[in-house]
Design a protein around this motif. Sequence first.
Motif, PDB file in Angstrom:
ATOM      1  N   UNK A  23       0.865  -1.171   0.000  1.00  0.00           N
ATOM      2  CA  UNK A  23       0.000   0.000   0.000  1.00  0.00           C
ATOM      3  C   UNK A  23       0.901   1.220   0.000  1.00  0.00           C
ATOM      4  N   UNK A  24       0.701   2.088  -0.970  1.00  0.00           N
ATOM      5  CA  UNK A  24       1.546   3.270  -1.090  1.00  0.00           C
ATOM      6  C   UNK A  24       1.386   4.143   0.150  1.00  0.00           C
ATOM      7  N   UNK A  25       2.510   4.480   0.777  1.00  0.00           N
ATOM      8  CA  UNK A  25       2.506   5.290   1.987  1.00  0.00           C
ATOM      9  C   UNK A  25       2.567   4.470   3.261  1.00  0.00           C
ATOM     10  N   UNK A  26       2.468   3.153   3.160  1.00  0.00           N
ATOM     11  CA  UNK A  26       2.505   2.296   4.334  1.00  0.00           C
ATOM     12  C   UNK A  26       3.933   1.795   4.565  1.00  0.00           C
ATOM     13  N   UNK A  48      -7.598  -4.425   2.092  1.00  0.00           N
ATOM     14  CA  UNK A  48      -8.069  -3.298   2.909  1.00  0.00           C
ATOM     15  C   UNK A  48      -8.487  -3.758   4.307  1.00  0.00           C
ATOM     16  N   UNK A  49      -9.126  -4.914   4.390  1.00  0.00           N
ATOM     17  CA  UNK A  49      -9.531  -5.438   5.698  1.00  0.00           C
ATOM     18  C   UNK A  49      -8.310  -5.821   6.531  1.00  0.00           C
ATOM     19  N   UNK A  54      -4.713  -4.644  11.084  1.00  0.00           N
ATOM     20  CA  UNK A  54      -3.367  -4.483  11.630  1.00  0.00           C
ATOM     21  C   UNK A  54      -3.132  -3.085  12.180  1.00  0.00           C
ATOM     22  N   UNK A  55      -4.065  -2.165  11.969  1.00  0.00           N
ATOM     23  CA  UNK A  55      -3.939  -0.808  12.500  1.00  0.00           C
ATOM     24  C   UNK A  55      -2.849  -0.002  11.825  1.00  0.00           C
ATOM     25  N   UNK A  56      -2.663  -0.206  10.550  1.00  0.00           N
ATOM     26  CA  UNK A  56      -1.603   0.499   9.826  1.00  0.00           C
ATOM     27  C   UNK A  56      -1.984   1.940   9.538  1.00  0.00           C
TER      28      UNK A  56
END
Length: 137
Positions: A23-26, A48-49, A54-56
């Motif tokens: 995920x871009x930015x993660x 997404x789920x 995971x609280x990213x």
Amino acid sequence: MLLYKQKKKQVPKGNRLLISVTVIGSAGPIRFVVNEEELVAAVIDTALKSYAREGRLPVLRSNLNDFLLYCPTAGSDALSPWETIGSQGARNFMLFKKQITEKVENDAKSAESITRKSPGNWKAWFNKSLNLKISSH
């Protein structure tokens, strides 16, 4: 002694793949196992789920229609939500947020399209803070 009937596990048809979705930015990729016959839309939903569970950060919306899945080896086009994930022959993917455009009327004359920026654009803030010059005595 009682004997229990063992239920046979139903094995889904097709091969299972361990895929990696960045995920871009993660901070790092999300890894999970999918059936190669699953649709790209289902993979986006699962990603997404997992991301939310995971609280990213940054926090993402859960609407899968707001995201595009790319395969870096397949070219620059996003994958269609209706194609199967195994059709690409890849295991690494990138998840991008779609750019949202709004129609804004200007004095009821015409409508022009503008790009809405996300409210918490931390990258812009970070770059701006690096550009501040701190003078020493």
